[in-house]
Write a protein that holds these residues in place. Structure first.
Motif, PDB file in Angstrom:
ATOM      1  N   LEU A   1       2.133  32.063 -75.116  1.00  0.00           N
ATOM      2  CA  LEU A   1       2.696  32.455 -76.407  1.00  0.00           C
ATOM      3  C   LEU A   1       1.617  32.580 -77.471  1.00  0.00           C
TER       4      LEU A   1
ATOM      5  N   GLY B   1      12.994  36.494 -72.811  1.00  0.00           N
ATOM      6  CA  GLY B   1      11.915  36.211 -73.757  1.00  0.00           C
ATOM      7  C   GLY B   1      11.364  37.492 -74.350  1.00  0.00           C
TER       8      GLY B   1
ATOM      9  N   GLY C   1      13.357  38.760 -77.046  1.00  0.00           N
ATOM     10  CA  GLY C   1      13.434  37.949 -78.254  1.00  0.00           C
ATOM     11  C   GLY C   1      14.369  36.764 -78.140  1.00  0.00           C
TER      12      GLY C   1
ATOM     13  N   THR D   1      14.142  33.369 -76.657  1.00  0.00           N
ATOM     14  CA  THR D   1      13.194  32.493 -75.965  1.00  0.00           C
ATOM     15  C   THR D   1      13.774  31.119 -75.665  1.00  0.00           C
TER      16      THR D   1
ATOM     17  N   ALA E   1      21.173  36.413 -78.447  1.00  0.00           N
ATOM     18  CA  ALA E   1      19.959  36.266 -79.236  1.00  0.00           C
ATOM     19  C   ALA E   1      20.146  36.725 -80.667  1.00  0.00           C
TER      20      ALA E   1
ATOM     21  N   LYS F   1      12.361  34.538 -87.442  1.00  0.00           N
ATOM     22  CA  LYS F   1      12.296  35.238 -86.165  1.00  0.00           C
ATOM     23  C   LYS F   1      11.016  34.892 -85.398  1.00  0.00           C
TER      24      LYS F   1
ATOM     25  N   ARG G   1      11.235  31.386 -84.038  1.00  0.00           N
ATOM     26  CA  ARG G   1      12.118  31.290 -82.869  1.00  0.00           C
ATOM     27  C   ARG G   1      11.444  31.870 -81.633  1.00  0.00           C
ATOM     28  N   ASP G   2      10.698  32.945 -81.834  1.00  0.00           N
ATOM     29  CA  ASP G   2      10.054  33.605 -80.703  1.00  0.00           C
ATOM     30  C   ASP G   2       8.979  32.737 -80.067  1.00  0.00           C
ATOM     31  N   LYS G   3       8.243  32.011 -80.900  1.00  0.00           N
ATOM     32  CA  LYS G   3       7.055  31.323 -80.379  1.00  0.00           C
ATOM     33  C   LYS G   3       7.248  29.838 -80.100  1.00  0.00           C
TER      34      LYS G   3
ATOM     35  N   ASP H   1      19.969  30.300 -80.385  1.00  0.00           N
ATOM     36  CA  ASP H   1      18.561  30.689 -80.310  1.00  0.00           C
ATOM     37  C   ASP H   1      17.660  29.845 -81.212  1.00  0.00           C
TER      38      ASP H   1
END
Lengths: 308, 529
Positions: free
Chosen positions: B50, B123, B126, B128, B325, B358, B361-363, B389
């Motif tokens: 990541l 993932g 988006g 994850t 998501a 965002k 949340r993604d990382k 999420d």
């Protein structure tokens, strides 16, 4: 004559209020030769402290051999000494050395801080001076350190949890720094009591000015209040926004009479602050006088002024 | 004599595992904030992916291709934790019921590659949370941070209490504020799963549920060094199979499934006949002529085909994941006069340096090392309150503490780059949310008494007191100075709803640095009284 009158009324008032108010009044006769309030100007923190103590009969008038002493500075914020958010570390170091020289068996220092306590102790420089001077610095970050005490003399606040170190100490010295304060208007000797209690939320939701005066009725009064006004936060208190908030009055005030001392401190504050504070706005001082914690009438006191 | 050589390999594996695991365990259970970051943090695969830290990925790929799944036996704290669980389980048990209780099982490729594929695709789209829930490192983090660390803290408090009764304050009391229901539940489920699966069938998690294990298995199939049988020496006693916690050794067929072998060397050290060896045996090399290796390539092709086909099936379920998501991202524009905030529907305040809701949340995989290290314990794991999420991600909970103005610890320790601050100036100019004041609830208004606790705790004077009635002053917010640290909200005495609340910025805003002020220094020759 005037001073004698003050003493008389104080003793009468003290007797009327019973044992709970024997702090200032009862101890005054023991140092009758000493002034009620000492103000020092123009020196470094340690030098001014020594002058003030000298004028009040030396540290031995307050600290006895073998006593366990607690020093309560303001260490509320994660700020360097230059920002004047916390009591001057040099002053605290010097005071510890004085207490030890008077034979104190142990000198401890703590505050219930606002910012993270470890950061405050470190950034303020106080942890380092305490250790260097041979004192002990205690945590104040957890409710388990605080014990319930009754405040029969309080108007609204009837009981409160106070740090056990103070409850167990033989004597304590209150050493605030003079600051502007957004909530209480002025942060000084009486306001510094808020660092000895656990639950400050009730102070704010109740009646802040009255609660500050009420906590000062705790029957274990400080043997001495020393105001650090070497640096002073003139605005944006109590934590300040930048170095521009800081003035340098280079003063130190000391007294057992906490109300008189805060009254004098307000005068110093108004000398240096961009916005003057009205005595009525700093409600806790007036409430303190009503609770017979001391006098706001400086003209009736024996004040010794020392310029260095 | 030769047997000793094998034990050296196992001994080395155990030693290295301890060297990686113990500092990580200490790091995640420490509350003093004084322990240095262990090197083992650097080598964790999912955070490195990541970040991205290409050299870590490359290192792990090379390691797996060269030596097999060393990662699973040495570097992965969840892997080592399972070995510790197994070791504890075996105490006092006979060999048959304890360390020799395993038997060969065929791989469950559909599950492991299907789940890994689903995790990767989700993932990529988006979502994850699946990765966060399955990442072994993050699961270890949640177990240590939410279950073990409170125990350490309580033990400290007990010891500290005893010392204090002897007037010794070298230890200090700590409060456990970060153990939220979600965090503890997340940690407990993970630990329960690890204990259950380990006791039942050894490293089953690593070979069925773990996406890292699945990806490494694809690489380790081709590993240059691998364990294989020597049919001439093997007397088919089966002890190797019974000692294999990965259930990868088939003693009858004399095969070792390199895709599931975690290179623990239990089999080689158990074998009384030197019938198994860890040796240089490339799959496509000329020397790799043993039966095992002949079996391998077809198996590889087969499972690769399977991987692709499951991937396609998985693709069909993508719309569903995408729907899961999707989370409304309403930018709440801070209006200082806001009176109509729906306090039950506030978005989380993400840590400064996370950029936006965002991006965070993604990382973030919810390893909770920031939760562990945050000195004010303001970062706390979320449950379902901010959506699926955001599950188990930390957020700034201004319940009883706030984000220290000059502190950047979370950014310094975050291994996945979910929190990343360039400098303290960066932090001072990052607005994660804005304080919104509700006069109708403020004690100055309702009680007619002084308070100012909020302004007192504001490091930038964004919240400051202005004249009200009589000598009273009341808070006012200057949003352009507010960084959203939550000092005000955390200290406001009004309940149940507070009079000042930080409303998050879904996308963090940049504010001007505080202006340097000039202050005239006043001189006084005479005393003021």
């Amino acid at each position: 004559m005037k001073r004698r009158d003050f003493l008389k009324t104080s003793v009468v008032a003290g007797a009327a209020f019973g044992m709970s108010l024997n702090g200032i009044e009862a101890s005054v006769p023991a140092v009758h030769a000493a002034p009620d309030l000492v103000a020092v100007m123009g020196g470094e923190p340690e030098a001014m402290l020594l002058k003030a103590l000298d004028a009040m009969g030396g540290i031995g008038s307050f600290v006895k051999k073998g006593q366990k002493i607690v020093i309560k500075p303001n260490i509320g914020w994660d700020r360097a000494p230059e920002r004047a958010a916390n009591t001057n570390p040099e002053l605290i170091g010097a005071l510890i050395r004085q207490c030890l020289s008077a034979g104190a068996s142990k000198v401890t220092v703590f505050d219930h801080t606002c910012d993270d306590w470890q950061k405050c102790y470190k950034s303020s420089g106080i942890e380092a001076v305490v250790k260097a001077a041979g004192g002990a610095i205690l945590p104040g970050n957890n409710e388990s350190y605080y014990k319930e005490v009754k405040l029969p003399g309080g108007t609204k606040l009837k009981s409160v949890k106070i740090h056990e170190a103070l409850i167990e100490a033989d004597a304590w010295i209150n050493v605030p720094i003079l600051k502007h304060h957004g909530g209480a208007k002025l942060s000084c000797a009486m306001k510094n009591y808020m660092g000895i209690v656990w639950d400050r939320q009730i102070f704010h939701s109740g009646d802040l000015q009255q609660y500050i005066a009420d906590i000062c009725t705790w029957d274990k009064k400080p043997v001495l209040n020393i105001i650090d006004a070497y640096r002073m936060m003139a605005k944006n208190g109590p934590q300040g926004r930048s170095i521009a908030d800081v003035q340098t009055p280079k003063q130190l005030l000391a007294s057992r009479n906490i109300v008189a001392l805060d009254t004098a401190a307000l005068a110093v504050f108004n000398q240096f602050a961009p916005q003057k504070l009205d005595m009525a706005a700093v409600g806790h001082i007036g409430h303190g006088a009503s609770l017979k914690l001391g006098s706001t009438e400086l003209s009736k006191l024996n004040i010794e002024r020392i310029k260095m | 004599m030769k047997r000793k050589a094998f034990n050296v390999l196992k001994g080395l594996r155990v030693l290295l595992a301890i060297l990686f695991f113990a500092p990580l365990l200490l790091y995640f259970t420490d509350f003093s904030g004084n322990l240095p970051e262990p090197r083992g943090m650097l080598f964790q695969i999912v955070p490195a992916l990541l970040l991205p830290a290409l050299w870590v990925i490359l290192f792990n790929v090379v390691l797996a291709v060269a030596f097999g799944r060393i990662y699973c036996s040495v570097i992965c704290p969840a892997g080592v934790l399972q070995d510790v669980i197994n070791r504890l389980y075996c105490i006092g048990k006979t060999k048959k019921k304890g360390k020799m209780r395993f038997s060969y099982h065929p791989p469950v490729d559909k599950l492991r590659y299907g789940l890994a594929g689903l995790t990767l695709i989700a993932g990529g789209l988006g979502f994850t949370t699946l990765l966060a829930l399955l990442d072994p490192y993050s699961n270890f983090g949640r177990i240590a941070a939410n279950l073990f660390r409170p125990l350490v803290m309580w033990a400290n408090n007990g010891a500290s209490h005893v010392l204090e009764s002897m007037d010794n304050y070298s230890l200090y009391q700590v409060s456990v504020k970060t153990a939220t229901v979600a965090g503890v539940t997340g940690g407990a489920i993970a630990l329960g799963l690890f204990v259950g699966l380990t006791v039942w069938r050894g490293r089953l998690f690593c070979n069925t549920l773990c996406p890292v294990g699945a990806v490494l298995s694809l690489l380790s199939k081709f590993s240059l060094f691998r364990i294989s049988f020597d049919p001439a020496l093997c007397n088919s006693c089966g002890s190797c199979e019974r000692s294999c916690k990965a259930e990868a050794v088939d003693s009858k067929a004399m095969t070792v499934d390199a895709s599931r072998c975690v290179t623990c060397f239990n089999c080689t050290s158990t074998c009384p006949k030197q019938g198994l060896k860890y040796r240089f045996a490339p799959v496509f090399g000329k020397k790799g002529g043993s039966e095992t290796d002949e079996v391998k390539p077809t198996a590889t092709l087969g499972s690769r085909r399977q991987f692709i086909s499951t991937g396609v099936t998985v693709a069909a379920s993508i719309p569903m994941i995408a729907a899961m998501a999707q989370h409304e991202e309403t930018v709440v524009n801070a209006d200082p006069a806001l009176d109509n905030i729906d306090y039950d529907d506030l978005e989380p305040v993400t840590p400064p340096g996370s950029g936006s809701l965002k991006a965070f949340r993604d990382k973030c995989t919810g390893c909770h090392i920031c939760v562990v290290r945050c000195p004010t314990q303001v970062l706390r794991p979320a449950g379902f309150e901010f959506g699926l999420d955001y599950l188990l991600r930390p957020h700034c909970a201004f319940v009883s503490s706030y984000c220290n103005y000059d502190c950047m610890v979370c950014s310094e320790v975050c291994p996945s780059g979910a929190i990343s601050l360039a400098s303290v100036e960066d932090k001072h100019t990052t607005q994660v949310g804005v304080a919104t004041f509700n006069k109708n609830r403020c004690v100055v208004n309702t009680n007619g008494t002084d308070c100012g606790a909020c302004a007192e705790h504001c490091p930038t004077t964004a919240v400051h007191m202005v004249p009200y009635t009589g000598t009273l002053t009341i808070p006012q917010v200057e949003p352009e100075l507010c960084i959203g640290c939550g000092g005000c909200e955390s200290i406001c005495p009004v309940r149940p709803l507070r009079a000042i609340v930080v409303v998050s910025n879904a996308s963090h805003q940049r504010i001007e640095p505080l202006k340097e002020e000039e202050a005239e220094q006043i001189e006084a020759e005479e005393f003021a009284f």
